[in-house]
Write an enzyme that holds these catalytic residues in place. Structure first.
Site, PDB file in Angstrom:
ATOM      1  N   ASP A  87       0.933  -1.399   0.042  1.00 44.08           N
ATOM      2  CA  ASP A  87       0.264   0.115  -0.126  1.00 44.08           C
ATOM      3  C   ASP A  87       0.832   1.257  -0.002  1.00 44.08           C
ATOM      4  O   ASP A  87       1.770   1.393  -0.887  1.00 44.08           O
ATOM      5  CB  ASP A  87      -1.116  -0.070   1.176  1.00 44.08           C
ATOM      6  CG  ASP A  87      -1.998   0.935   0.991  1.00 44.08           C
ATOM      7  OD1 ASP A  87      -2.316   1.542  -0.020  1.00 44.08           O
ATOM      8  OD2 ASP A  87      -2.749   0.975   1.857  1.00 44.08           O
TER       9      ASP A  87
ATOM     10  N   ARG B   7       2.215   9.788  -6.470  1.00 43.68           N
ATOM     11  CA  ARG B   7       1.966  10.120  -4.978  1.00 43.68           C
ATOM     12  C   ARG B   7       3.048  10.464  -4.276  1.00 43.68           C
ATOM     13  O   ARG B   7       3.657   9.762  -3.137  1.00 43.68           O
ATOM     14  CB  ARG B   7       1.125   8.918  -4.255  1.00 43.68           C
ATOM     15  CG  ARG B   7      -0.212   8.674  -4.769  1.00 43.68           C
ATOM     16  CD  ARG B   7      -0.933   7.771  -3.874  1.00 43.68           C
ATOM     17  NE  ARG B   7      -2.214   7.080  -4.559  1.00 43.68           N
ATOM     18  CZ  ARG B   7      -3.125   6.577  -3.954  1.00 43.68           C
ATOM     19  NH1 ARG B   7      -2.926   6.023  -2.932  1.00 43.68           N
ATOM     20  NH2 ARG B   7      -4.275   6.394  -4.666  1.00 43.68           N
TER      21      ARG B   7
END
Length: 448
Positions: free
Chosen positions: A268, A322
């Site tokens: 993740d 990100r």
């Protein structure tokens, strides 16, 4: 006569950070030394965030466990010791946890290595049965998995979480002991609904979910979604993450199999800041070999007034996206080094994403961009976010990244923001030396 705590406070105020340039001038080589003007090296465990060093310095500042008494200073080298030192997540007693060496989260209380098969034992879960039960050709793509195997998968995931998720209380400092290759492999530090936490000098690696969930409704083709970040902030305030290293190693995404035509993703985030977390400084870390690296804001609908984050003097290398993705908040991104060369098959999509009305100031950062990569691809947005950029360099040349992005995209980034950064200690007005400077002053293991 001054009390011991007052004397410690005075010593902290006398702390001097000797820069790489100053050290190099003496012929000692490139390194960072934290020195006390009167008493030699300072204990990293008692250091606090300097004044005006980003959003985490706002208000009461970030002191972590610096006021811990001797009964709440721990040195840990195993998972069981770390769990005991952390205690209850609701106990706000100041504590210092010194991590000596590398702790493997996937071990039992006796130190025995645990595998995915161990977590699945007794739950009835098997990947083969799961794949058969939710094959889109028979189960369809309109709803999340439901039934015996999904229940079993969730149970196995819960067993793993109980072992590898470490809940950090308020007023805590977790710091790696210098010279011991301190870190956590396979685990997650969860900083949730607490205030005043410091995480420093730790190497995080191989945070992996044994039991990703299939979501056929995620995107056009569905996705496998995993559940653990190396460090996660959820509703946390006053957090300083400094001089840490993050990587997927030794298991890179390139070796992940595909099921239902989609990558079986076991990773993740590396450091996610969500659920209205606020007043956070992320400084001098290394983020490498990862896809979805740092998420600021977990939803476009998060309330305004939170998610104030400063990100400075970090290295981002081999990062797909990100770095960070920002939502809603006021985010200051400065003096970072981005190397967007493909590394270990991690091919960058973008660096900074501003969406959901995020107000980002990105200044004096340096991008190393290989030939064939378009500058317009370094940023991303949804048409509502803002990035005020200045002093940013691409391969040493001053570049207006926002203008390049807007020229190539219909959903424009806004170029003005509703705030002005003031907590900017250490801000360098030129980015030209960042590639060499940050190579030796960031990540775990460089502090003494």
């Amino acid at each position: 006569m001054a009390s011991p705590s007052h004397r410690r406070s005075l010593r902290r105020r006398r702390t001097v950070l000797v820069s790489v340039a100053a050290v190099a001038a003496t012929g000692l080589g490139a390194a960072v030394f934290v020195m006390n003007a009167n008493a030699g090296p300072v204990d990293l465990a008692h250091q606090t965030l300097p004044a005006k060093d980003g959003w985490a310095a706002s208000g009461s500042g970030t002191t972590g466990g610096s006021q811990a008494d001797s009964a709440h200073v721990f040195t840990v080298s195993t998972r069981a010791q770390l769990v005991k030192a952390l205690g209850s997540a609701s106990d706000s007693t100041a504590r210092i946890i010194k991590v000596k060496g590398t702790i493997d989260a996937n071990t039992d209380d006796a130190g025995k290595k645990l595998t995915c098969a161990d977590y699945a034992t007794g739950t009835g879960y098997s990947l083969a049965a799961y794949l058969k039960a939710y094959d889109p050709s028979t189960y369809g793509r309109s709803k999340l998995p439901k039934g015996t195997q999904e229940t079993a998968r969730a149970a196995a995931q819960t067993k793993q979480a109980k072992n590898i998720v470490f809940k950090v209380p308020a007023n805590t400092t977790i710091v790696g002991v210098p010279g011991t290759k301190a870190g956590l492999t396979g685990g997650m530090l969860q900083i949730q609904n607490v205030d005043n936490v410091i995480v420093r000098n730790l190497a995080f690696a191989a945070t992996e979910d044994c039991f990703p969930q299939w979501d056929p409704t995620d995107g056009d083709d569905g996705n496998w979604n995993s559940n653990y970040d190396s460090v996660t902030l959820r509703g946390a305030t006053h957090v300083w993450a400094d001089h840490n290293s993050f990587t997927d190693a030794a298991h890179f995404d390139s070796v992940n199999p595909k099921y239902y035509g989609r990558e079986y993703q076991i990773h993740d985030g590396e450091l996610d800041i969500t659920k209205s977390s606020d007043l956070v400084t992320v400084s001098r870390n290394q983020f490498t070999n990862h896809d979805k690296t740092m998420l600021i804001g977990s939803s476009d609908s998060e309330p305004s007034g939170k998610l104030r984050v400063s990100i400075h003097h970090n290295v981002w290398k081999g990062i797909v996206q990100r770095a960070p993705l920002t939502r809603v908040g006021q985010v200051h991104i400065y003096n970072n080094y981005y190397d967007v060369t493909t590394l270990n098959a991690y091919a960058p999509l973008y660096s900074i994403n501003s969406r959901a009305k995020a107000q980002v100031v990105a200044e004096n950062n340096y991008w190393k961009v290989p030939s064939g990569v378009k500058v317009a691809k370094l940023l991303s947005g949804d048409g509502t976010g803002a990035i005020k950029g200045s002093g940013n360099l691409v391969n040493g040349t001053a570049t207006d990244l926002v203008a390049a992005y807007n020229a190539a995209n219909s959903k424009k980034l806004k170029t003005t923001v509703n705030w002005t950064p003031t907590l900017t200690a250490g801000l360098q007005t030129s980015a030209k030396n960042l590639p060499t400077e940050l190579a030796t002053t960031t990540g775990a293991g460089v502090l003494s």
